[in-house]
Design an enzyme around this catalytic site. Structure first.
Site, PDB file in Angstrom:
ATOM      1  N   ARG A  24     -14.743  87.030  92.150  1.00  0.00           N
ATOM      2  CA  ARG A  24     -13.591  87.081  91.246  1.00  0.00           C
ATOM      3  C   ARG A  24     -13.809  86.053  90.146  1.00  0.00           C
ATOM      4  O   ARG A  24     -13.815  84.847  90.422  1.00  0.00           O
ATOM      5  CB  ARG A  24     -12.298  86.799  92.014  1.00  0.00           C
ATOM      6  CG  ARG A  24     -11.094  86.747  91.097  1.00  0.00           C
ATOM      7  CD  ARG A  24      -9.764  86.533  91.809  1.00  0.00           C
ATOM      8  NE  ARG A  24      -8.756  86.373  90.776  1.00  0.00           N
ATOM      9  CZ  ARG A  24      -7.875  85.385  90.695  1.00  0.00           C
ATOM     10  NH1 ARG A  24      -7.810  84.461  91.648  1.00  0.00           N
ATOM     11  NH2 ARG A  24      -7.033  85.319  89.696  1.00  0.00           N
ATOM     12  N   HIS A  49      -6.375  83.922  83.016  1.00  0.00           N
ATOM     13  CA  HIS A  49      -6.237  82.804  83.947  1.00  0.00           C
ATOM     14  C   HIS A  49      -5.927  81.556  83.104  1.00  0.00           C
ATOM     15  O   HIS A  49      -6.683  80.584  83.108  1.00  0.00           O
ATOM     16  CB  HIS A  49      -7.492  82.656  84.806  1.00  0.00           C
ATOM     17  CG  HIS A  49      -7.283  81.903  86.090  1.00  0.00           C
ATOM     18  ND1 HIS A  49      -7.610  82.412  87.331  1.00  0.00           N
ATOM     19  CD2 HIS A  49      -6.771  80.678  86.334  1.00  0.00           C
ATOM     20  CE1 HIS A  49      -7.330  81.512  88.273  1.00  0.00           C
ATOM     21  NE2 HIS A  49      -6.821  80.444  87.689  1.00  0.00           N
ATOM     22  N   GLU A  56      -1.080  84.164  88.613  1.00  0.00           N
ATOM     23  CA  GLU A  56       0.019  83.252  88.969  1.00  0.00           C
ATOM     24  C   GLU A  56       1.055  83.078  87.861  1.00  0.00           C
ATOM     25  O   GLU A  56       1.019  82.117  87.096  1.00  0.00           O
ATOM     26  CB  GLU A  56      -0.532  81.878  89.376  1.00  0.00           C
ATOM     27  CG  GLU A  56      -1.413  81.933  90.604  1.00  0.00           C
ATOM     28  CD  GLU A  56      -1.777  80.549  91.124  1.00  0.00           C
ATOM     29  OE1 GLU A  56      -1.505  79.557  90.426  1.00  0.00           O
ATOM     30  OE2 GLU A  56      -2.312  80.471  92.230  1.00  0.00           O
ATOM     31  N   ASN A  91      -2.551  84.692  96.097  1.00  0.00           N
ATOM     32  CA  ASN A  91      -3.185  83.373  96.183  1.00  0.00           C
ATOM     33  C   ASN A  91      -2.361  82.565  97.190  1.00  0.00           C
ATOM     34  O   ASN A  91      -1.162  82.370  96.972  1.00  0.00           O
ATOM     35  CB  ASN A  91      -3.160  82.655  94.830  1.00  0.00           C
ATOM     36  CG  ASN A  91      -3.981  83.371  93.763  1.00  0.00           C
ATOM     37  OD1 ASN A  91      -4.657  84.362  94.044  1.00  0.00           O
ATOM     38  ND2 ASN A  91      -3.928  82.854  92.555  1.00  0.00           N
ATOM     39  N   TYR A 134      -1.959  79.119  99.496  1.00  0.00           N
ATOM     40  CA  TYR A 134      -2.375  77.732  99.734  1.00  0.00           C
ATOM     41  C   TYR A 134      -1.496  76.999 100.741  1.00  0.00           C
ATOM     42  O   TYR A 134      -2.005  76.379 101.668  1.00  0.00           O
ATOM     43  CB  TYR A 134      -2.390  76.950  98.412  1.00  0.00           C
ATOM     44  CG  TYR A 134      -3.522  77.348  97.491  1.00  0.00           C
ATOM     45  CD1 TYR A 134      -4.772  76.765  97.615  1.00  0.00           C
ATOM     46  CD2 TYR A 134      -3.347  78.321  96.508  1.00  0.00           C
ATOM     47  CE1 TYR A 134      -5.817  77.128  96.773  1.00  0.00           C
ATOM     48  CE2 TYR A 134      -4.383  78.689  95.666  1.00  0.00           C
ATOM     49  CZ  TYR A 134      -5.619  78.088  95.804  1.00  0.00           C
ATOM     50  OH  TYR A 134      -6.655  78.449  94.979  1.00  0.00           O
ATOM     51  N   GLU A 138      -7.066  84.181  96.245  1.00  0.00           N
ATOM     52  CA  GLU A 138      -7.455  82.765  96.334  1.00  0.00           C
ATOM     53  C   GLU A 138      -6.955  82.190  97.653  1.00  0.00           C
ATOM     54  O   GLU A 138      -5.849  82.499  98.089  1.00  0.00           O
ATOM     55  CB  GLU A 138      -6.829  81.902  95.216  1.00  0.00           C
ATOM     56  CG  GLU A 138      -7.397  82.126  93.845  1.00  0.00           C
ATOM     57  CD  GLU A 138      -6.763  81.236  92.778  1.00  0.00           C
ATOM     58  OE1 GLU A 138      -6.222  80.153  93.110  1.00  0.00           O
ATOM     59  OE2 GLU A 138      -6.787  81.641  91.606  1.00  0.00           O
TER      60      GLU A 138
HETATM   61  C1  GBH Z   1      -4.399  77.977  91.823  1.00  0.00           C
HETATM   62  O1  GBH Z   1      -3.163  77.418  91.522  1.00  0.00           O
HETATM   63  C2  GBH Z   1      -5.064  78.369  90.532  1.00  0.00           C
HETATM   64  O2  GBH Z   1      -5.074  79.762  90.357  1.00  0.00           O
HETATM   65  C3  GBH Z   1      -6.459  77.823  90.372  1.00  0.00           C
HETATM   66  O3  GBH Z   1      -6.850  77.932  89.039  1.00  0.00           O
HETATM   67  C4  GBH Z   1      -6.480  76.397  90.872  1.00  0.00           C
HETATM   68  O4  GBH Z   1      -7.676  75.750  90.615  1.00  0.00           O
HETATM   69  C5  GBH Z   1      -6.244  76.451  92.356  1.00  0.00           C
HETATM   70  O5  GBH Z   1      -5.051  77.108  92.666  1.00  0.00           O
HETATM   71  C6  GBH Z   1      -6.191  75.088  93.021  1.00  0.00           C
HETATM   72  O6  GBH Z   1      -5.130  74.348  92.520  1.00  0.00           O
HETATM   73  O7  GBH Z   1       0.842  68.605  91.581  1.00  0.00           O
HETATM   74  O8  GBH Z   1       2.629  68.891  93.174  1.00  0.00           O
HETATM   75  O9  GBH Z   1       3.039  69.332  90.851  1.00  0.00           O
HETATM   76  C7  GBH Z   1      -2.356  77.055  92.615  1.00  0.00           C
HETATM   77  C8  GBH Z   1      -0.938  76.797  92.134  1.00  0.00           C
HETATM   78  C9  GBH Z   1       0.219  75.304  90.701  1.00  0.00           C
HETATM   79  C10 GBH Z   1      -0.500  74.609  92.821  1.00  0.00           C
HETATM   80  C11 GBH Z   1       0.372  73.831  90.307  1.00  0.00           C
HETATM   81  C12 GBH Z   1      -0.347  73.170  92.432  1.00  0.00           C
HETATM   82  C13 GBH Z   1       0.907  71.627  91.077  1.00  0.00           C
HETATM   83  C14 GBH Z   1       1.646  70.989  92.201  1.00  0.00           C
HETATM   84  N1  GBH Z   1      -0.800  75.435  91.700  1.00  0.00           N
HETATM   85  N2  GBH Z   1       0.701  73.034  91.461  1.00  0.00           N
HETATM   86  S1  GBH Z   1       2.059  69.341  91.934  1.00  0.00           S
END
Ligand code: GBH
Length: 478
Positions: free
Chosen positions: A110, A154, A197, A324, A326, A384
């Protein structure tokens, strides 16, 4: 699980038999346990990256700035003032990066296309040199037997578009760009992902200001930005279908994921309600073609202004939904009118290197199950999943990222559970192939299964890469 192959198991059994002469107890590796670790035949194992995070070469071949170039170059916006100017220099090193993919044995990659390489001014005049770069990358992937999964947006929005996502014309510009790329690359690309996202490029860019363009707008304007984001996706789907009729189309979304505190009927119902309500302006609107009434009532005068045809475009049927995944929230049933309460995240709750990646691997199972129960998508890809880790290089030159292996294995075990229960999960893309520019965190957070020395651009496979390679080879949890 009738579809499972037993061939891999046979090989391992033979290998342990060969060791039987040793004075050690034989490792038990029974049929049942081998099967219980197996993934279905044809499951797509992959890795994910994004253009601005890996490419560098920001002025090469006619590219003009995106909002992320401007944001990263604004003092105080990213960790240490880091920018994507060089990143992994994958623009030049893409053949080496594709070799890494080949060594892993992945079936899919991807990647995202940089809009400002294709339309440096956002719209109107296409830049052939930018397109040719992606043709070379795609040809290299195809020559190596790796299927490209191409994300069109992106987050690297061309700076030249006036008002960015505040402007409705940006959604239309996206459709123009998406249709053009789909037509030009239809011979090489069979799967397109519109946007990545929604909440990250709308709320974080225009409400909290953590991401480009760094604005903190009032609610009505934020809702309008969100609307333009999902509208871009919808118009994009239509444009891709018109220009690449045989391609499959979906989006990649990171819904807020809810895990019921207890796996029983009332708490599962609560998790389902929370999933629909808390994702109202994004995933719910896209998969229902309608904003839930509760959301419109809640927002009142701040609700987005919707034009005729918008919701139909937004609800365009999709071939798959990309998730995605996490870190989840825990949720429980309660007596409130909405019927659920989201548990606060306790201060001592364990997390990975990034504080926001709290450890909740069950989120993988529940993300799939709840999205399927609510909206019955034709197929799901995990677009993701992964985590940051400290990734210290040992004197022997190794990166022993056991915590990443733990995180990935736990998530894949939960994904496997969802598959075993019959949910249509077709593939999994690990974030990420390489350490890269982690947005506002700059180079301070490493997500790769390959270590990148940003001074020399040397790539080193981490333990997690070895682990992933073994999982892919066996098509099983290892
Ligand atoms: C994804 O975002 C993205 O698609 C990718 O580009 C990125 O590299 C990857 O995940 C890893 O981060 O610092 O507590 O304010 C995940 C969504 C949005 C999660 C921003 C973290 C900030 C949280 N992200 N968020 S904070």
């Amino acid at each position: 699980m009738k579809e499972l192959t037993r061939r891999q198991f046979g090989k391992s059994a033979a290998a342990s038999a060969a060791l039987a002469g040793l004075a050690l107890p034989q490792v038990s590796f029974g049929q049942a346990s081998a099967d219980s670790q197996q993934f279905p035949r044809g499951f797509v194992w992959g890795c994910a990256t994004a253009a601005y995070q890996i490419e560098g070469a920001v002025s090469a071949d006619g590219r003009k700035p995106s909002i992320w170039d401007i944001f990263a170059h604004t003092p105080g916006k990213t960790h240490n003032g880091d920018t994507g100017d060089v990143a992994d220099d994958s623009y030049h090193l893409y053949k080496e990066d594709i070799r890494l993919l080949k060594n892993l044995g992945v079936g899919g990659y991807r990647l995202s296309i940089s809009w400002p390489r294709i339309f440096p001014h956002g719209t109107w005049q296409a830049n052939q040199a930018g397109l040719d770069y992606y043709k070379r990358v795609l040809d290299e992937l195809l020559a190596n037997g790796i299927t490209p999964y191409v994300t069109l947006f992106h987050w690297d929005l061309p700076e030249a578009l006036p008002g960015g996502w505040q402007s409705r014309t940006t959604a239309q510009a996206f459709a123009g760009y998406a249709g053009y790329v789909a037509r030009e690359l239809a011979d090489r690309v069979k799967v397109f992902i519109t946007t990545n996202e929604f909440s990250s490029f709308t709320d974080l860019g225009y409400r909290t200001g953590q991401f480009a363009p760094g604005l903190k707008l009032p609610a009505a304007q934020v809702n309008q930005v969100r609307h333009h984001g999902i509208l871009a996706h919808g118009l994009g789907v239509q444009a891709i279908r018109a220009n690449a009729p045989s391609a499959r189309v979906g989006m990649a979304e990171n819904p807020t994921v809810f895990v019921p505190v207890i796996e029983d009927r009332e708490n599962i119902t609560a998790a389902q309600r929370a999933t629909r309500e808390e994702n109202a302006p994004f995933l719910t609107a896209v998969l229902e073609g309608k904003y839930p009434d509760s959301y419109l009532e809640r927002e009142g005068a701040n609700a987005p202004k919707i034009e005729a045809g918008d919701m139909k475009a937004i609800g365009s049927p999709l071939d798959f939904v990309g998730l995605n995944v996490y870190a989840p929230y825990y949720v429980r049933a309660d007596g409130s009118p909405k019927g659920y309460a989201i548990e606060p995240r306790q201060a001592g709750y364990p997390h990975m290197d990034s504080p926001w990646i709290v450890i909740g691997p069950e989120g993988m199972y529940w993300a799939v199950r709840l999205v399927c129960d609510l909206w019955h998508p034709k197929a799901i890809y995990i677009t993701e999943n992964g985590c940051s880790a400290e990734d210290v290089v040992t004197p022997a030159g190794r990166i022993e990222d056991t915590e990443r292996v733990m995180y990935l294995r736990a998530h894949l075990a939960n994904l496997r559970r969802a598959i075993a229960e019959g949910f249509p999960v077709k593939g999994y893309f690990l974030w990420s192939l390489l350490d890269n520019f982690e947005w506002a965190d700059g180079y301070s957070k490493r997500f790769g299964i390959h270590y990148v020395d940003f001074k020399t651009q040397k790539r080193i496979p981490k333990l997690s890469a070895e682990w992933y390679r073994a999982a892919i080879a066996r098509n099983a949890l290892v």
